[in-house]
Design an enzyme around this catalytic site. Structure first.
Site, mmCIF file in Angstrom:
data_model
loop_
_atom_site.group_PDB
_atom_site.id
_atom_site.type_symbol
_atom_site.label_atom_id
_atom_site.label_comp_id
_atom_site.label_asym_id
_atom_site.label_seq_id
_atom_site.Cartn_x
_atom_site.Cartn_y
_atom_site.Cartn_z
ATOM 1 N N ARG A 1 -10.616 0.095 14.799
ATOM 2 C CA ARG A 1 -10.673 0.807 13.519
ATOM 3 C C ARG A 1 -11.667 0.063 12.631
ATOM 4 O O ARG A 1 -12.832 -0.061 12.957
ATOM 5 C CB ARG A 1 -9.285 0.877 12.869
ATOM 6 C CG ARG A 1 -8.279 1.736 13.603
ATOM 7 C CD ARG A 1 -7.023 2.012 12.763
ATOM 8 N NE ARG A 1 -6.591 0.875 11.947
ATOM 9 C CZ ARG A 1 -5.394 0.787 11.383
ATOM 10 N NH1 ARG A 1 -4.508 1.747 11.552
ATOM 11 N NH2 ARG A 1 -5.074 -0.258 10.648
ATOM 12 N N LYS B 1 0.840 -1.199 0.000
ATOM 13 C CA LYS B 1 0.000 0.000 0.000
ATOM 14 C C LYS B 1 0.880 1.256 0.000
ATOM 15 O O LYS B 1 2.078 1.194 0.269
ATOM 16 C CB LYS B 1 -0.904 0.000 1.233
ATOM 17 C CG LYS B 1 -0.148 0.066 2.564
ATOM 18 C CD LYS B 1 -1.090 0.063 3.754
ATOM 19 C CE LYS B 1 -0.305 0.181 5.068
ATOM 20 N NZ LYS B 1 -1.197 0.257 6.240
ATOM 21 N N TYR C 1 15.052 30.186 7.592
ATOM 22 C CA TYR C 1 13.971 31.022 8.105
ATOM 23 C C TYR C 1 13.993 31.131 9.628
ATOM 24 O O TYR C 1 14.199 30.141 10.331
ATOM 25 C CB TYR C 1 12.615 30.448 7.677
ATOM 26 C CG TYR C 1 12.346 30.524 6.202
ATOM 27 C CD1 TYR C 1 12.361 31.741 5.534
ATOM 28 C CD2 TYR C 1 12.070 29.372 5.464
ATOM 29 C CE1 TYR C 1 12.106 31.817 4.173
ATOM 30 C CE2 TYR C 1 11.807 29.433 4.103
ATOM 31 C CZ TYR C 1 11.831 30.654 3.466
ATOM 32 O OH TYR C 1 11.585 30.724 2.118
ATOM 33 N N MET D 1 10.925 24.378 2.159
ATOM 34 C CA MET D 1 10.126 23.563 1.244
ATOM 35 C C MET D 1 10.986 22.731 0.312
ATOM 36 O O MET D 1 10.678 21.558 0.042
ATOM 37 C CB MET D 1 9.180 24.446 0.434
ATOM 38 C CG MET D 1 8.254 23.663 -0.483
ATOM 39 S SD MET D 1 7.116 24.715 -1.411
ATOM 40 C CE MET D 1 6.063 25.317 -0.085
#
Length: 427
Positions: A141, A43, A275, A323
């Protein structure tokens, strides 16, 4: 999956060692209880490794089943020509149930609504659907609660009598198998035994019964039943630190994430980096720019902590992960002077050359190694090495191709070309 990229000076790559994957499958199979088979769970694009190449490699190594979450994943495997049994378990109303029936998928059913959907699809397709009934034995679940199990079993038996379905499996999932000795594990196994016994007494004759995930496969032979579902272990990653490292478990990590240094420059003492200037240089130093960021899956939570092997030493991310890029402080001296634009920076791999592992990044980001590999984004090309099942070797460095392209690739062998100190050809 990403497309083929130019072969000169790649920005970054995720090298996928299919020989290691096959070795992991063989090692896991060797530890199974007699009569048990192995399902390779592929998956989420095979946990970020590339679904179709990894599925084929797992089957080459003896996996009997494949597992996916979504029907789209399972149908993509069929479209690629894979005919092995596939269990798909995360269905929603309106999903392509008929396509699943026609593709011969094993479709998981956790409640009456799903059984109604699949029987309707089977009638429309004019063929019998393969379904597996999932029991909620305590995870909370997906799966049918014990109180609702008699109704679901009775309805499934009626559908079998009608010829619309064949119940091929009974299964469940463990909540805390990565915590050895936790009492919930035995409790769930007891409930599973009871729910399986009830279904079989009602006339269900499953081909497979299964509850074991990767940690249970490695530590709980009594949970193996007819089939185990191994996901993260197939890709060589320990399911949890309490079970041991990959090496201690006899597994080899399959993915190596590397980039080419984009810029090297000297900066003065007190210079802010990235940053927010959360990092300032303690002295005159050399900075290296690594062209990977959170858009590629590098966790921003690892800012200031993520480890990278570059210039023969493990450095930490300096300042915030941005990013598309982050910075490492290379310091001064011969090791720093040896780093140049195009030099390799290895974020994680098997650890053979002193590089960090996905587990190290998980610790730095306060998460699990599953997330580290799965989150690596589509703009990082997957470079497949050791694709030939007839030429398995213990280490990486075989012929490479990109994203399923079987043409030989000029910048392959990435991790295999690293020297003892992690340096080497940066192609």
């Amino acid at each position: 999956m990403t497309g083929t990229v130019p072969t000169s000076s790649p920005r970054a790559r995720a090298e996928i060692d299919l020989g290691a994957l096959r070795g992991n499958v063989r090692a896991l199979r060797a530890g199974l209880s007699p009569g048990a088979e192995l399902m390779a769970v592929v998956k989420s694009d095979a946990y970020g490794h590339g679904m179709v190449p990894c599925a084929r490699a797992a089957l080459d190594a003896g996996a009997r089943w494949l597992g996916t979450a979504t029907p789209q994943e399972a149908l993509a495997l069929r479209a690629a020509g894979i005919t092995a049994p596939i269990l798909c378990w995360l269905w929603t109303p309106g999903d392509p149930w008929r396509a699943g029936v026609e593709a011969g998928l094993d479709m998981s059913v956790s409640g009456m609504w799903a059984l109604r959907e699949v029987t309707g699809a089977a009638r429309a397709a004019g063929r019998t659907a393969r379904v597996q009934l999932k029991a909620d034995t305590g995870l909370g679940r997906n799966g049918c609660q014990p109180a609702d199990w008699p109704e679901l079993v009775a309805a499934a038996r009626a559908a079998e009598a009608e010829g619309t379905v064949r119940v091929t499996g009974l299964w469940s999932h463990l909540a805390r198998a990565d915590e050895p000795g936790h009492p919930s594990v035995d409790a769930q196994l007891d409930v599973f035994h009871e729910m399986v016994a009830y279904a079989e007494k009602a006339g269900i004759e499953p081909e497979v019964r299964h509850i074991a995930n990767s940690p249970a496969t490695l530590t709980l032979p009594e949970s193996h039943f007819d089939l185990v579902r191994t996901g993260i272990a197939v890709f060589g990653i320990s399911p949890g630190p309490e079970l041991g490292t990959s090496r201690e478990l006899g597994l080899r990590p399959v993915m190596t994430l590397a980039a080419s240094v984009a810029l090297v420059k000297r900066v003065p003492e007190g210079h802010g980096v990235s940053y927010g200037h959360r990092y300032r240089t303690a002295a005159d130093t050399t900075l290296g720019l690594i062209p990977l960021g959170y858009a590629d899956g590098v966790p921003r939570h690892a800012s200031g902590r993520g480890p990278v092997l570059v210039g023969g030493a493990v450095r930490r991310v300096a300042g915030r992960v941005a990013m598309d890029q982050f910075v490492v402080d290379l310091g001064t001296g011969p090791e720093a002077d040896a780093v140049h634009e195009g030099a390799p920076a290895v974020l994680f791999g098997p650890g053979d050359h002193g590089e960090p592992t996905a587990a190290d990044w998980a610790e730095a980001a306060d998460t699990i190694a599953y997330e580290i590999v799965t989150r690596i984004g589509a703009r990082v090309p997957r470079v497949y090495v050791n694709a030939d099942a007839d030429a398995d070797r213990e280490t990486a460095g075989g012929d490479a191709y990109v994203d399923g392209d079987t043409d030989r690739d000029a910048y392959g062998h990435g991790h295999g070309d690293l020297g003892e100190d992690g340096r080497g050809d940066a192609r």
